[in-house]
Design a protein around this motif. Structure first.
Motif, PDB file in Angstrom:
ATOM      1  N   LYS B  45       0.810  -1.296  -0.130  1.00 16.36           N
ATOM      2  CA  LYS B  45       0.162  -0.071  -0.162  1.00 16.36           C
ATOM      3  C   LYS B  45       0.894   1.303   0.037  1.00 16.36           C
ATOM      4  CE  LYS B  45      -2.138  -1.113   3.874  1.00 16.36           C
ATOM      5  NZ  LYS B  45      -1.408  -2.232   4.070  1.00 16.36           N
ATOM      6  N   ILE B  49       1.192   4.090  -2.763  1.00 16.34           N
ATOM      7  CA  ILE B  49       0.854   5.578  -2.722  1.00 16.34           C
ATOM      8  C   ILE B  49       2.154   6.146  -3.173  1.00 16.34           C
ATOM      9  CG2 ILE B  49       0.123   7.169  -0.872  1.00 16.34           C
ATOM     10  CD1 ILE B  49      -1.443   5.078   0.378  1.00 16.34           C
ATOM     11  N   TYR B  83       0.336  14.592   0.781  1.00 16.92           N
ATOM     12  CA  TYR B  83       0.670  13.351   1.086  1.00 16.92           C
ATOM     13  C   TYR B  83       0.996  13.139   2.692  1.00 16.92           C
ATOM     14  CZ  TYR B  83       3.747   8.999   1.591  1.00 16.92           C
ATOM     15  OH  TYR B  83       4.298   7.952   2.010  1.00 16.92           O
ATOM     16  N   LEU B 158      -3.492  11.934  -0.236  1.00 14.63           N
ATOM     17  CA  LEU B 158      -3.003  10.545  -0.202  1.00 14.63           C
ATOM     18  C   LEU B 158      -2.672  10.379   1.331  1.00 14.63           C
ATOM     19  CD1 LEU B 158      -0.731  10.538  -3.276  1.00 14.63           C
ATOM     20  CD2 LEU B 158      -3.003   9.599  -3.195  1.00 14.63           C
ATOM     21  N   ASP B 160      -1.775   7.778   4.151  1.00 14.49           N
ATOM     22  CA  ASP B 160      -1.252   6.405   4.585  1.00 14.49           C
ATOM     23  C   ASP B 160      -1.463   6.455   6.001  1.00 14.49           C
ATOM     24  OD1 ASP B 160      -0.153   4.097   4.194  1.00 14.49           O
ATOM     25  OD2 ASP B 160       1.693   4.778   3.732  1.00 14.49           O
ATOM     26  N   SER B 191      -5.311   4.839   2.992  1.00  9.24           N
ATOM     27  CA  SER B 191      -5.133   3.312   3.419  1.00  9.24           C
ATOM     28  C   SER B 191      -5.619   3.334   4.712  1.00  9.24           C
ATOM     29  CB  SER B 191      -3.782   3.002   3.186  1.00  9.24           C
ATOM     30  OG  SER B 191      -2.838   3.220   4.190  1.00  9.24           O
TER      31      SER B 191
END
Ligand SMILES: Nc1ncnc2c1ncn2[C@@H]1O[C@H](COP(=O)(O)OP(=O)(O)OP(=O)(O)O)[C@@H](O)[C@H]1O
Ligand SMILES: [Mg+2]
Lengths: 379, 308
Positions: B45, B49, B83, B158, B160, B191
C-alpha cells in the motif's frame, strides 16, 4: 550458572551479531581496513620531515666560476633546486610572495673580486619561513657550505683562502617569520583544519539525518528542489564557520601574536570560499551516505589526507610528487597558502588568486556531484 | 483533468532488489471520491501511494495523477497533492507552529500566517503552538500531520493510515472532515486497516502480496467474495469453534463477543457441514451477512494459497 550473572552464550551471540552487522555494513568495514592502510602509506611514504629539492631562485650579478660552483654546490646538497634565474630583486621578492620558490639566493656583483682579495663577501639567502620546518635543514646545510664548496676552485695562489675562516659568508634571512615561530604556521593551519572537520561533519549529517528520522519522505513529497535543500543546509553553517574563524583569529592575535600583514576583509572573503568548499564536500557525503555513521566515516576519510597532505602537519615540499599532486586537489592546501600569505606575507588579491581559483573549481565539481547524486525519490 | 479521474494508473510495478512488491497495479479514482486502500501488512500500500505522488519511480506502468504523468511530471503532482506519510515525518525538534509554517513555505503559500493560524485553530492546538512536535502524543502527532498535509489545499489527498492510533472521537471528526472535502470535489485516497473506515469509503481496493484482489464499493466487495456466513449464539462457543475449524467448507470461525461467525466460500458445502451442529439444542444458528473483515480475511487466505 546463576540467572543474572554474565552469560557466556549471550555474550557469544552478541559478538556474532556484531560481526554479522559489521559485515553487512560494507562501508564501515572498508573504512576500518582503509584508514589504517591510508595512515600507514601517508606516514610511511608521503611524509618527509626533511624536505629536499626546494625551488630556489637565483639572483646572480656575478658570473664567475666561484659563483657557479656555489650554485652547483647548492644543487648538490639535494636541498635546493634552481627553478628560476631572476634579474631583479623585485622579481625575486614576487616569487617568494607567490610561494613559487622557497628561497632566493643573491650573489652580489663583486663576489669573485672580493673573494679573491680575501674580503669574505656575503651570499644572501632569503627563505620563506612561514613554515619553519620546511626550510630549517636546508638552511643548516647552506650555512656550512662556505667551508668546503669552493675547495677545488681555490688553487694556486688562492689556496691560502681555503684556511679558516671560510672564504665567503652566507647570510640567511628568514622572511615573513624571522624568528621561525612555529605558531605562525600552526595557528592559521589549525583554522583550516578545524573548519574542515566541523563543516564537513555537520553538513555530512544533514541529509542523512533527515533520511534516518523519516522526515525526508515528507520533504521529498513537497515541491522543494534539490539545490534548495542543499544550499539551505549549507548556509547556516557559514555563520558557524565565521564564528569559529573569528575565535581562532582572535586567539592567534592575542595569544600567539600572529601578525595580520594583509587585509582582514580579504581574509574573511577567502574564508568564505574555503568554507563553502568544505560544506559542499559535506553535503555531497550526505547524499552518498546511507546513514549518519557512514557520513561520519566519510568525513574522517576526507579529513585525514587533508591534515596530512595539505602542508599543515608536514611541509608540503617535503612530500613526494604524487602526494603533492593529491594535496593540490584539497581545498585545505590552498587555504593554508592563502592564510599564511595574507597573515604573514601581506598578500593581496593578485597573490592569492592562484590559490583561490582551485578552491572555486573544487566547489563547482563537488556541488555538481552533490546535485546529481541527490535522490529526489526514495528509490 | 483526465476525464474526471483524479488517479488513473495502469500496470504500475515496483521491484525492490528483484522482488516485485507491487504487481501491475491498475487503479482509477474519480474526482471527489473517497477511495479506501486496504490490504495486509507488507502488501504494498505504502509503496503504491509513494509511486502515485512521485516519491518512488515505477519500474513499469504508466498513468496520471491529477492529469499529470506519474513518471515525468512529478513536480506538478507534488505541488497539488497532500501526502500524509505512515510514519510521522514532521520535525520532532520543531514546534507545532514552526512545522506548519515550514510546510506552508515549502508550498510557497500566500497568506501563510493566516493559513497556519486557521490550521492551529481547527486542530485545537492554538494554545500549544510552541510545543515541540516530538513531545506530542501519538494520536496528536497524527492529527498534526494530517493538518500539515492539508494546509496547502491540495486537490488530492493521499493519506497513509492517517487514523492509526487516533481516538474514536477524533476519528469520527476526521471522517466528517474527509466527507466534507470530498463534497467540495477533493479526492481522497486513504489506506487503513479499520473496517469501519473501509465502510465509509465510496470505493475500495484490496491488495495483498502486491496484487489487486478486489475493487468496488464496500457492498460489491462483500458480494464479490461470495462468502456465506452463519452466526451462532449459545453456550460453549469456544469448544464449538475448535470443533468447526478445519472442517470441509469452513474457512473462518471468528468469535465476536457472544456470537460466533462461521463462514465458507461455498454456501452449499457450508450448509451441509454445519447441518449436524445445527441440530444441537444449546445453540442457535442464523444465516447472516458476512462482514467486510470476513471478506478480506477470506481474500487474504485464498491468495496465500495461490502465491506461496
Ligand atoms: N525501500 C525498500 N526497500 C526494500 N523493500 C521495501 C522497501 N520499501 C518497502 N519494501 C517492501 O515492500 C513490501 C511492501 O511494503 P509497503 O510498505 O508498501 O507495505 P504496506 O502495504 O504499506 O504495509 P503496512 O500495512 O505494514 O504499512 C514490504 O515487503 C517491504 O518490505
Ligand atoms: Mg504502509
Amino acid at each position: 550458572m546463576s540467572g543474572n550473572g554474565f552469560s557466556g552464550s549471550r555474550f557469544a551471540a552478541m559478538v556474532a551479531k556484531e560481526f554479522i552487522q559489521m559485515r553487512r555494513d560494507r562501508l564501515t568495514f572498508a573504512m576500518m581496513v582503509g584508514i589504517p592502510l591510508l595512515q600507514l602509506i601517508l606516514f610511511g611514504f608521503a611524509i618527509n620531515a626533511d624536505p629536499k629539492n626546494l625551488p630556489t631562485a637565483v639572483l646572480s650579478a656575478d658570473d664567475s666560476p666561484f659563483a657557479r660552483s656555489f650554485i652547483a654546490g647548492l644543487a648538490n646538497s639535494g636541498y635546493f633546486r634552481v627553478t628560476h634565474r631572476v634579474a631583479s630583486e623585485a622579481e625575486a621578492d614576487r616569487l617568494l610572495e607567490l610561494g613559487e620558490t622557497q628561497f632566493v639566493v643573491t650573489i652580489p656583483e663583486d663576489f669573485s673580486r672580493k673573494l679573491q682579495r680575501g674580503e669574505r663577501p656575503a651570499v644572501l639567502i632569503e627563505a620563506d619561513a612561514t613554515d619553519p620546518a620546511a626550510t630549517s635543514n636546508a638552511v643548516a646545510t647552506v650555512l656550512r657550505m662556505n667551508e668546503t664548496v669552493l675547495e677545488r676552485d681555490l688553487t694556486g695562489s688562492l689556496a691560502r683562502l681555503r684556511s679558516q675562516p671560510p672564504p665567503f659568508e652566507v647570510q640567511v634571512q628568514r622572511r615573513y617569520n624571522p624568528e621561525g615561530i612555529t605558531q605562525y604556521n600552526i595557528v592559521p593551519g589549525l583554522m583550516g583544519t578545524i573548519l574542515t572537520m566541523t563543516m564537513i561533519m555537520m553538513t555530512g549529517l544533514a541529509i542523512t539525518r533527515e533520511r534516518e528520522r523519516g522526515t525526508m519522505e515528507h520533504l521529498l513529497a513537497t515541491p522543494v528542489k534539490p539545490l534548495e535543500v542543499m544550499i539551505g543546509k549549507i548556509v547556516p553553517y557559514i555563520l558557524v564557520a565565521y564564528i569559529q574563524a573569528g575565535l581562532i583569529l582572535a586567539a592567534a592575535w592575542v595569544i600567539f601574536g600572529v601578525p595580520l600583514s594583509g587585509s582582514l576583509a580579504l581574509l574573511l572573503a577567502s574564508v568564505l570560499v574555503f568554507v563553502t568548499a568544505n560544506l559542499s564536500v559535506g553535503i555531497t557525503f550526505s547524499t552518498l551516505a546511507k546513514n549518519q555513521m557512514q557520513a561520519m566515516q566519510m568525513t574522517f576519510f576526507f579529513f585525514l589526507p587533508s591534515i596530512l597532505l595539505s602542508g599543515f602537519m608536514f611541509p608540503f615540499r617535503g612530500m613526494p610528487e604524487w602526494a603533492q599532486w593529491l594535496g593540490e586537489l584539497l581545498p585545505l592546501t590552498h587555504f593554508l597558502r592563502v592564510v599564511r600569505g595574507i597573515l604573514l606575507k601581506g598578500n593581496g588579491v593578485a597573490e592569492i588568486l592562484p590559490n583561490l581559483w582551485p578552491m572555486l573549481a573544487f566547489i563547482a565539481v563537488v556541488m555538481t556531484i552533490a546535485v546529481r547524486r541527490y535522490r529526489r525519490t526514495l528509490d | 483533468m483526465s476525464n474526471g479521474y483524479a488517479i488513473a494508473v495502469e500496470g504500475l510495478t515496483k521491484r525492490f532488489s528483484g522482488r516485485e512488491v507491487v504487481k501491475r497495479l491498475t487503479l482509477e479514482v474519480r474526482e471527489g471520491e473517497i477511495f479506501g486502500f486496504l490490504g495486509p501488512n507488507g502488501s504494498g500500500k505504502t509503496t503504491s501511494i509513494r509511486m502515485l505522488c512521485g516519491l518512488l519511480t515505477p519500474d513499469e506502468g504508466r498513468g496520471t495523477c491529477l492529469g499529470y504523468d506519474v513518471i515525468r511530471e512529478t513536480a506538478d503532482i507534488k505541488r497539488r497533492v497532500g501526502y500524509m506519510t505512515q510514519r510521522f515525518s514532521l520535525y520532532e525538534d520543531l514546534s507545532i507552529r514552526e512545522n506548519l509554517d515550514f510546510v506552508a513555505r515549502m508550498y510557497g503559500m500566500r497568506g501563510r500566517r493566516t493559513a497556519v493560524e486557521n490550521a492551529l485553530e481547527r486542530l485545537g492546538l492554538a494554545n500549544r503552538r510552541e510545543q515541540l512536535a516530538g513531545t506530542l502524543s501519538g494520536g496528536w502527532k497524527q492529527r498534526l500531520a494530517l493538518a500539515a498535509c492539508m494546509l496547502h489545499e491540495p486537490r488530492l489527498l493521499l493519506l497513509d493510515e492517517p487514523t492509526a492510533g487516533v481516538d474514536p472521537k477524533a476519528r469520527r471528526d476526521f471522517w466528517e472532515q474527509i466527507h466534507a472535502l470530498a463534497a467540495e470535489g477533493i479526492t481522497v485516497l486513504v489506506s487503513t486497516h479499520y473496517m469501519d473506515e473501509a465502510e465509509r469509503c465510496h470505493q475500495l481496493a484490496y491488495i495483498a502480496y502486491g496484487n489487486l484482489l478486489a475493487r468496488g464499493t464496500p457492498q460489491e466487495v462483500l458480494e464479490g467474495s461470495g462468502l456465506a456466513t452463519w452466526s451462532v449464539e449459545g453456550e460453549d462457543l469456544y469448544e464449538l469453534a475448535a470443533e468447526l475449524r478445519g472442517l470441509a467448507g469452513i474457512t473462518q470461525v471468528v468469535p465476536f463477543g457472544n456470537i460466533l461467525h462461521v463462514s465458507g466460500a461455498d454456501p452449499e458445502l457450508l450448509e451441509a457441514t454445519i447441518a449436524p451442529f445445527r441440530k444441537q439444542a444449546q445453540r442457535r444458528w442464523t444465516p447472516s451477512e458476512a462482514s467486510l473483515e470476513d471478506a478480506f480475511i477470506h481474500l487474504m487466505d485464498s491468495t496465500r494459497d495461490n502465491y506461496q
